[in-house]
Design an enzyme around this catalytic site. Structure first.
Site, mmCIF file in Angstrom:
data_model
loop_
_atom_site.group_PDB
_atom_site.id
_atom_site.type_symbol
_atom_site.label_atom_id
_atom_site.label_comp_id
_atom_site.label_asym_id
_atom_site.label_seq_id
_atom_site.Cartn_x
_atom_site.Cartn_y
_atom_site.Cartn_z
ATOM 1 N N PHE A 134 -33.162 124.597 31.649
ATOM 2 C CA PHE A 134 -32.906 123.906 30.390
ATOM 3 C C PHE A 134 -34.215 123.192 30.021
ATOM 4 O O PHE A 134 -34.843 122.563 30.879
ATOM 5 C CB PHE A 134 -31.774 122.900 30.614
ATOM 6 C CG PHE A 134 -31.284 122.200 29.380
ATOM 7 C CD1 PHE A 134 -30.255 122.741 28.622
ATOM 8 C CD2 PHE A 134 -31.839 120.995 28.975
ATOM 9 C CE1 PHE A 134 -29.794 122.086 27.489
ATOM 10 C CE2 PHE A 134 -31.380 120.331 27.842
ATOM 11 C CZ PHE A 134 -30.351 120.880 27.095
ATOM 12 N N ASP A 203 -30.149 119.749 39.549
ATOM 13 C CA ASP A 203 -29.536 119.378 38.279
ATOM 14 C C ASP A 203 -28.136 120.007 38.254
ATOM 15 O O ASP A 203 -27.991 121.230 38.274
ATOM 16 C CB ASP A 203 -30.397 119.903 37.117
ATOM 17 C CG ASP A 203 -29.880 119.439 35.774
ATOM 18 O OD1 ASP A 203 -28.637 119.349 35.620
ATOM 19 O OD2 ASP A 203 -30.689 119.188 34.872
ATOM 20 N N TYR A 228 -21.040 114.224 30.117
ATOM 21 C CA TYR A 228 -20.348 114.525 28.846
ATOM 22 C C TYR A 228 -19.942 115.986 28.724
ATOM 23 O O TYR A 228 -19.395 116.379 27.716
ATOM 24 C CB TYR A 228 -21.189 114.089 27.633
ATOM 25 C CG TYR A 228 -22.616 114.597 27.604
ATOM 26 C CD1 TYR A 228 -22.904 115.901 27.220
ATOM 27 C CD2 TYR A 228 -23.666 113.763 27.951
ATOM 28 C CE1 TYR A 228 -24.206 116.361 27.186
ATOM 29 C CE2 TYR A 228 -24.978 114.207 27.924
ATOM 30 C CZ TYR A 228 -25.241 115.516 27.530
ATOM 31 O OH TYR A 228 -26.532 115.966 27.519
ATOM 32 N N LYS A 229 -20.226 116.802 29.756
ATOM 33 C CA LYS A 229 -19.826 118.217 29.728
ATOM 34 C C LYS A 229 -18.476 118.338 30.442
ATOM 35 O O LYS A 229 -17.462 117.939 29.894
ATOM 36 C CB LYS A 229 -20.936 119.071 30.332
ATOM 37 C CG LYS A 229 -22.196 119.046 29.434
ATOM 38 C CD LYS A 229 -23.415 119.708 30.031
ATOM 39 C CE LYS A 229 -24.594 119.572 29.067
ATOM 40 N NZ LYS A 229 -25.882 119.914 29.694
ATOM 41 N N ARG A 377 -22.052 131.865 24.074
ATOM 42 C CA ARG A 377 -21.719 131.151 25.304
ATOM 43 C C ARG A 377 -20.308 130.575 25.194
ATOM 44 O O ARG A 377 -19.988 129.889 24.230
ATOM 45 C CB ARG A 377 -22.742 130.039 25.497
ATOM 46 C CG ARG A 377 -22.885 129.555 26.912
ATOM 47 C CD ARG A 377 -24.001 128.533 26.999
ATOM 48 N NE ARG A 377 -23.650 127.300 26.315
ATOM 49 C CZ ARG A 377 -24.039 126.087 26.691
ATOM 50 N NH1 ARG A 377 -24.807 125.949 27.745
ATOM 51 N NH2 ARG A 377 -23.687 125.022 26.025
HETATM 52 C C1 LIG Z 1 -27.036 119.340 29.210
HETATM 53 C C2 LIG Z 1 -28.233 119.388 30.093
HETATM 54 C C3 LIG Z 1 -29.177 118.363 30.069
HETATM 55 C C4 LIG Z 1 -29.024 117.241 29.105
HETATM 56 O O1 LIG Z 1 -29.950 116.232 29.279
HETATM 57 P P1 LIG Z 1 -29.787 114.885 28.449
HETATM 58 O O2 LIG Z 1 -30.872 114.052 28.919
HETATM 59 O O3 LIG Z 1 -28.409 114.368 28.733
HETATM 60 O O4 LIG Z 1 -29.883 115.239 27.002
HETATM 61 C C5 LIG Z 1 -30.233 118.430 30.964
HETATM 62 N N1 LIG Z 1 -30.357 119.456 31.828
HETATM 63 C C6 LIG Z 1 -29.474 120.476 31.856
HETATM 64 C C7 LIG Z 1 -29.625 121.574 32.830
HETATM 65 C C8 LIG Z 1 -28.385 120.467 30.981
HETATM 66 O O5 LIG Z 1 -27.515 121.472 30.992
#
Ligand SMILES: *Cc1c(COP(=O)(O)O)cnc(C)c1O
Length: 404
Positions: A134, A203, A228-229, A377
């Protein structure tokens, strides 16, 4: 009725997690975007209203003690802990995932370089990062590398063992790939990184709340994740940071704010870190979001993560079967591994005109998301997605593809 539709009904009827859907605010939409923003648990609005009206409005400053605001980051960390296989006292909640990646990665490099932690084999001057990560993780890793004088090398997770050396300081990996839904081998990769004398930062954004992670069991040192997921904490709810108990005394945060001071109200000019997981804290916590998250975690009471995983795999298998049955051959291609051991809780389908297709799906009440350049997705949150939803999503997808 089609055979798949009647199977969906039977599977829903037999689903021991099926009743959990009533704990959420949902409508007729098939919501397959819980891997981006989890749905709202039904009791949360009243709880948030109480935090605002009574705790803030009436108790005001007294709430830091009397409403447990000050200790919320550790308390809520302990609430998340069993969902990711951690004993209490190792998780703190606060800041975004991006910020926690920064804290963990810089701390990992510092630990790897520390005397005692640095075996023979040269200076620890390289950070490896999941090449398919990501984007935010990659950006933060690049900055962390610059700040620590490391070079950053993107590597496919499967190639990490071969890329490790005495020069490796830290490795930033995703448990589940956000785009393809591929689940990486956390136990194996963690052991390989540690054997090289480096530290892995995991992560867990797409695995926390979706599948058992087993942080303690697999000897993970550092991990971060989103709430939040699959944890349904609400838009922008704070992330979590796991620091394994025996590493906490060595965790040297690059953001040593007053909230992680041994004596925060001593107001001393010298920084002295607190003991334990709260070393990962920085500044004043985001209380409204934090307490919304705390309330939302109650939907997990009595819900074993193993049962969630079992349903997730059956659901995604069933969705793929429905797609294969309804969608004309060649229109979509699953980029999510078929093997259960390599699958997270989403299905990603490569598809021509994916952006337009997703727009049409959403217009017809099937909400997933589009990931550049060509991926549809679909996230399956077992707490509130059922087999009827999976069948309907595949049926609507076939209809939309018949039109575009
Ligand atoms: C959703 C997600 C994030 C989100 O990071 P924020 O700092 O909360 O915006 C980071 N890394 C991964 C792999 C994600 O899926």
């Amino acid at each position: 009725m089609s055979e798949l539709l009647s199977r969906a009904e039977a599977l829903d009827a037999a689903d021991e997690l099926g009743a959990l859907r009533d704990r959420f605010v949902l409508d007729e939409v098939v919501y397959l975007d819980g891997n981006s923003l989890g749905a709202l648990p039904a009791h949360v609005p009243d709880r948030v209203a109480d935090v605002v009206r009574r705790q803030w409005g009436e108790l005001r400053i007294r709430s830091w003690d009397e409403s447990g605001w000050w200790t919320a980051p550790e308390r809520i960390g302990d609430r998340i802990a069993p969902l990711v296989g951690a004993a209490p006292g190792q998780i703190v909640v606060g800041d975004s995932t991006s910020v926690n990646v920064f804290k963990a990665l810089v701390a990992a490099v510092r630990m790897a370089r520390e005397a005692g932690g640095a075996p023979a084999g040269g200076p620890r001057e390289e950070i490896l990062v999941d090449a398919t990560t990501f984007p935010t993780d990659g950006y933060i890793a690049a900055s962390a590398a610059r700040m620590t004088g490391c070079t950053l090398r993107p590597v496919a997770p499967g190639d990490v063992p071969a890329a490790l050396s005495g020069r490796t300081a830290a490795v930033l990996l995703n448990h589940v790939d956000y785009r393809t839904g591929r689940l990486h081998d956390l136990p194996y990769l963690t052991a390989a990184v540690h054997a090289a004398g480096a530290y892995a930062v995991w992560d867990l954004c797409h695995s926390a709340g979706a599948l058992p992670v087993g942080l303690d069991e697999h000897g993970v040192g550092l991990a971060v994740g989103c709430t939040y997921k699959y944890l349904n904490g609400g838009p922008g709810s704070p992330a979590f940071l796991y620091v394994r108990r025996d590493l906490q005394d060595r965790f040297d945060s690059p953001l040593p704010g007053w909230n992680s001071h041994a004596e925060p109200f001593g107001m001393r000019p010298e920084y002295e870190p607190a003991r334990g997981a709260l070393r990962g804290r920085v500044g004043t916590p985001d209380i409204l979001s934090l307490l919304a998250l705390e309330a939302s975690l109650e939907v997990w009471d009595g819900v074993p993560i193993e049962a969630v995983r079992a349903k997730s795999l059956t659901l995604t298998d069933f969705f793929l079967e429905c797609v294969a049955a309804y969608v004309p051959a060649g229109r979509v291609e699953s980029v999510t591994p078929a093997a259960h051991g390599q699958r997270g809780s989403q299905v990603a389908l490569r598809c021509a005109d994916a952006g337009t297709v997703m727009k049409r799906l959403i217009e017809r009440g099937v909400v997933g998301d589009f990931r550049h350049p060509d991926v549809l997705r679909f996230g399956f949150t077992p707490l509130y997605v059922g087999f009827g939803d999976a069948e309907r999503a595949a049926r609507v997808l076939a209809a939309v593809l018949g039109e575009v």
